[in-house]
Design a protein around this motif. Sequence first.
Motif, PDB file in Angstrom:
ATOM      1  N   PHE A  22       0.825  -1.210   0.000  1.00  0.00           N
ATOM      2  CA  PHE A  22       0.000   0.000   0.000  1.00  0.00           C
ATOM      3  C   PHE A  22       0.859   1.261   0.000  1.00  0.00           C
ATOM      4  N   PHE A  23       2.013   1.196   0.645  1.00  0.00           N
ATOM      5  CA  PHE A  23       2.942   2.323   0.589  1.00  0.00           C
ATOM      6  C   PHE A  23       3.433   2.492  -0.852  1.00  0.00           C
ATOM      7  N   ALA A  24       3.746   1.370  -1.499  1.00  0.00           N
ATOM      8  CA  ALA A  24       4.171   1.423  -2.902  1.00  0.00           C
ATOM      9  C   ALA A  24       3.055   1.979  -3.779  1.00  0.00           C
ATOM     10  N   LEU A  25       1.811   1.570  -3.512  1.00  0.00           N
ATOM     11  CA  LEU A  25       0.660   2.055  -4.268  1.00  0.00           C
ATOM     12  C   LEU A  25       0.527   3.567  -4.126  1.00  0.00           C
ATOM     13  N   SER A  26       0.692   4.052  -2.899  1.00  0.00           N
ATOM     14  CA  SER A  26       0.602   5.491  -2.633  1.00  0.00           C
ATOM     15  C   SER A  26       1.704   6.254  -3.369  1.00  0.00           C
ATOM     16  N   MET A  27       2.930   5.696  -3.352  1.00  0.00           N
ATOM     17  CA  MET A  27       4.048   6.345  -4.043  1.00  0.00           C
ATOM     18  C   MET A  27       3.807   6.379  -5.552  1.00  0.00           C
ATOM     19  N   ILE A  28       3.355   5.263  -6.104  1.00  0.00           N
ATOM     20  CA  ILE A  28       3.137   5.185  -7.550  1.00  0.00           C
ATOM     21  C   ILE A  28       2.086   6.200  -7.985  1.00  0.00           C
ATOM     22  N   GLU A  29       0.963   6.214  -7.286  1.00  0.00           N
ATOM     23  CA  GLU A  29      -0.110   7.125  -7.676  1.00  0.00           C
ATOM     24  C   GLU A  29       0.338   8.580  -7.604  1.00  0.00           C
ATOM     25  N   SER A  30       1.000   8.950  -6.507  1.00  0.00           N
ATOM     26  CA  SER A  30       1.420  10.346  -6.333  1.00  0.00           C
ATOM     27  C   SER A  30       2.413  10.751  -7.412  1.00  0.00           C
ATOM     28  N   ARG A  31       3.290   9.851  -7.768  1.00  0.00           N
ATOM     29  CA  ARG A  31       4.301  10.191  -8.769  1.00  0.00           C
ATOM     30  C   ARG A  31       3.704  10.237 -10.178  1.00  0.00           C
ATOM     31  N   LEU A  32       2.749   9.356 -10.445  1.00  0.00           N
ATOM     32  CA  LEU A  32       2.092   9.398 -11.751  1.00  0.00           C
ATOM     33  C   LEU A  32       1.311  10.700 -11.923  1.00  0.00           C
ATOM     34  N   ILE A  33       0.617  11.105 -10.893  1.00  0.00           N
ATOM     35  CA  ILE A  33      -0.150  12.354 -10.969  1.00  0.00           C
ATOM     36  C   ILE A  33       0.793  13.544 -11.092  1.00  0.00           C
ATOM     37  N   LYS A  57      12.535  -1.318  -7.701  1.00  0.00           N
ATOM     38  CA  LYS A  57      12.157  -1.222  -9.112  1.00  0.00           C
ATOM     39  C   LYS A  57      11.165  -0.085  -9.329  1.00  0.00           C
ATOM     40  N   ILE A  58      10.187   0.018  -8.443  1.00  0.00           N
ATOM     41  CA  ILE A  58       9.210   1.108  -8.536  1.00  0.00           C
ATOM     42  C   ILE A  58       9.916   2.455  -8.437  1.00  0.00           C
ATOM     43  N   GLU A  59      10.833   2.567  -7.474  1.00  0.00           N
ATOM     44  CA  GLU A  59      11.602   3.804  -7.301  1.00  0.00           C
ATOM     45  C   GLU A  59      12.413   4.111  -8.557  1.00  0.00           C
ATOM     46  N   SER A  60      13.002   3.084  -9.155  1.00  0.00           N
ATOM     47  CA  SER A  60      13.904   3.298 -10.297  1.00  0.00           C
ATOM     48  C   SER A  60      13.180   3.889 -11.502  1.00  0.00           C
ATOM     49  N   ARG A  61      11.889   3.621 -11.617  1.00  0.00           N
ATOM     50  CA  ARG A  61      11.155   4.096 -12.793  1.00  0.00           C
ATOM     51  C   ARG A  61      10.980   5.609 -12.785  1.00  0.00           C
ATOM     52  N   PHE A  62      11.170   6.221 -11.627  1.00  0.00           N
ATOM     53  CA  PHE A  62      11.038   7.671 -11.530  1.00  0.00           C
ATOM     54  C   PHE A  62      12.400   8.348 -11.466  1.00  0.00           C
ATOM     55  N   LEU A  97      -6.903  -1.297  -9.686  1.00  0.00           N
ATOM     56  CA  LEU A  97      -5.652  -2.062  -9.710  1.00  0.00           C
ATOM     57  C   LEU A  97      -5.429  -2.686 -11.085  1.00  0.00           C
ATOM     58  N   ASP A  98      -6.508  -3.166 -11.701  1.00  0.00           N
ATOM     59  CA  ASP A  98      -6.395  -3.785 -13.013  1.00  0.00           C
ATOM     60  C   ASP A  98      -6.043  -2.767 -14.092  1.00  0.00           C
ATOM     61  N   GLY A  99      -6.213  -1.480 -13.776  1.00  0.00           N
ATOM     62  CA  GLY A  99      -5.937  -0.414 -14.740  1.00  0.00           C
ATOM     63  C   GLY A  99      -4.471  -0.054 -14.862  1.00  0.00           C
ATOM     64  N   PHE A 100      -3.630  -0.626 -14.026  1.00  0.00           N
ATOM     65  CA  PHE A 100      -2.197  -0.339 -14.117  1.00  0.00           C
ATOM     66  C   PHE A 100      -1.583  -1.056 -15.315  1.00  0.00           C
ATOM     67  N   ASP A 101      -0.455  -0.544 -15.753  1.00  0.00           N
ATOM     68  CA  ASP A 101       0.305  -1.197 -16.812  1.00  0.00           C
ATOM     69  C   ASP A 101       0.829  -2.544 -16.311  1.00  0.00           C
ATOM     70  N   GLY A 102       1.255  -3.391 -17.238  1.00  0.00           N
ATOM     71  CA  GLY A 102       1.655  -4.758 -16.896  1.00  0.00           C
ATOM     72  C   GLY A 102       2.784  -4.844 -15.892  1.00  0.00           C
ATOM     73  N   GLU A 103       3.822  -4.008 -16.046  1.00  0.00           N
ATOM     74  CA  GLU A 103       4.965  -4.097 -15.132  1.00  0.00           C
ATOM     75  C   GLU A 103       4.556  -3.712 -13.715  1.00  0.00           C
ATOM     76  N   THR A 104       3.761  -2.641 -13.595  1.00  0.00           N
ATOM     77  CA  THR A 104       3.311  -2.220 -12.262  1.00  0.00           C
ATOM     78  C   THR A 104       2.468  -3.309 -11.612  1.00  0.00           C
ATOM     79  N   LYS A 105       1.616  -3.936 -12.398  1.00  0.00           N
ATOM     80  CA  LYS A 105       0.789  -5.021 -11.856  1.00  0.00           C
ATOM     81  C   LYS A 105       1.659  -6.180 -11.374  1.00  0.00           C
ATOM     82  N   ASP A 106       2.724  -6.471 -12.113  1.00  0.00           N
ATOM     83  CA  ASP A 106       3.641  -7.533 -11.681  1.00  0.00           C
ATOM     84  C   ASP A 106       4.305  -7.176 -10.357  1.00  0.00           C
ATOM     85  N   LEU A 107       4.800  -5.939 -10.261  1.00  0.00           N
ATOM     86  CA  LEU A 107       5.528  -5.518  -9.061  1.00  0.00           C
ATOM     87  C   LEU A 107       4.620  -5.475  -7.838  1.00  0.00           C
ATOM     88  N   LEU A 108       3.406  -4.987  -8.032  1.00  0.00           N
ATOM     89  CA  LEU A 108       2.469  -4.930  -6.909  1.00  0.00           C
ATOM     90  C   LEU A 108       1.910  -6.311  -6.567  1.00  0.00           C
TER      91      LEU A 108
END
Length: 690
Positions: free
Chosen positions: A34-45, A256-261, A108-119
Amino acid sequence: MNILQYESKVWATADLLRGSGIKESDWPSYMMPFFALSMIESRLIRMYDDLKSEIGEDVFASIPKEGLNGIIKDKGQGYNIYIFEHGKTLADICKNDKSFEIDLDAYLDGFDGETKDLLGIDDDEGEKFLDIKGIITKLKAKKVLFSYTKLWAEIDLKSFNNSEITTLEEHIKRKWADISAETAGEQYTPDDVIALIAEIIASKIEESDTLLKIYDCTCGGGNMLFGVEDRINQKFKRLTQTYGQDWNDALYALAKIESRFREDSKIEHGNTLVDDKFYNEEFDVVVANPPYGVSWKGYKKDIENDKTERFRFLPSVSDGQLLFMQHLISKLNSVGVGVVVHNGSTLFSGDAGSAESNIRKWMLDSDIMEAVIQLPTDEFFNTGIYTYLWVLNKNKPLQLKDKVMLINASEKYRPLKRSKGSKRKEIGEAKRLEIVEILKEYKNTDYSKVFNKEFFYYNKQAIMLTNVDEYGNSFEAQLPLVVNKKTGLKERTSSIKLKPTKLSNGERELTEFVITTFDTVKYTSLADTFERDIKPFTASLNYKEQPLVITTATAMYWFDVDQETLTKEVNGQKEYLGCGKILVNSTYKKASKTSPERIEISVELTPDYQKDYELIPFHRNETANQAAVEAFMAKYITKPFTYLENIVGVEINFNKIFYKPTNLRNVADILAEIEAIESELKALEARLAL
């Protein structure tokens, strides 16, 4: 706003876990996804808003949806249909508790494939990484999924940049480290140690228009790798690129999530020691905090069959730290530098000739070691032991050639006002700069010592001692001379074989030395007699501790303990033969065509040889080294001996080098203090008596 104000808010989500009966050691596995989810969403926005600002509101509005989506996907930072096509976030989903579960699945299903794999969103087989799907199932069973998700949805990190979010992430991971060394804290390195490592690296590099490639082979969640990069970017304009690999599913996913940004950062999943994902890469900088004392038994065959030639020696299977060290050295380019965190075992474990010693020797021979820095105890979250920074440098200045510096930074700390798990100390900025300055100056001080690398080498000289009796005699002089058929030279035999008629040890006598019969009541066979009786009996015989007497047709033999000599007696006349051994052996032999089944017992007299090892200081010059060995032997070895093999070992002993003896108080002062205390006690007793 200071992003660290969100630390307590993030951590407050654990209160609901506590109330749901989830044990504390499991909290990180519930919080990570959930922390990763929060980071991903905030960075995407934030990325979306930055893109709008960069292109301009009017132009942005005119871009067709398909084209805009393509631009976002091309950035490689992730994608979410709910966020970019429907304008909805996790907070929006939590506004309607009735449709929440359906909306959450769609989100959750709306994420790209790599994000879905990581989460870990999909249910298919393979790595689950953060396994958010599994956690959601458990939270549903506890009937707290909505409440828990809503708490995370209230954590809005959109206004913070990547570096700030990374700082918050490091603090959260540190809290996880406090809870469980087996989860997020397994490889966590404190911020102050990361800052020190970054300062050391920064002191070794220069501004350049070339890319600086930074690598961590056990990157965990990326806190050290990205922390070092961020601090270098604060000091230099030089472009940087990070590479990392880790085997832990959840930690890899976070990194990996961090590296994408980050600009062109590469993070891979897998066991570095058996599957190097960057096998064809070399790096300017390597950093790592490999796991301490972790066995590599599970993939021993893979290591032994490794074809990369990076492992010159294989250390004890119970601890793979020096495997990682060899791997990291193999990844450095011709001018590369590195800092590696280890515990003390890598400095001195293993005897001369062992793999551990040979690895240290190879590193010194290669002149890649610049320094070793001892950090304070209680610096890490999950251990109170001393830890050490190994400073590697393939481009040492000429004046540092063949030298190694030891820095005792064990007192360079300030106590924390509040302990963080096992961490009670930290190396503040002033102390960090002081340590780096000591390293740069490369001089002897109260806290540092510079040595020629051979200082850490030592000779382990094997010798064969010939023990002698109190008169200086060995049984060796009694051995007959025979001609060696190959050399034609006379040589002494190794022993004198006796033909005994009786053997006595004070408790039992043997008078038969070729046994062909056995007691059928006690034993089932002659072989059984041998295994249960004769073999253990002869093995127990000790000529020094028992009155062991061997009788032959012409003489009696025994060992005189007082005079440490073998004694021969004929017709009451004793002859001292010199220090030696009485060896009694028994063997069982099956029947052959020419001989029956039998047990044979033999007795022989031999000189008393004893293999010994002497540890002697090493000299670079071969002639001087041999002279030092001979001088040592002449001074300390009084018995006859012959030289055997000489093995050169290497160890680094901080305690020996920086040892400070305790100043003992004067006896007179102690007695005076005792007398004063006694007088005070008498005065108190007198007052109580009134």
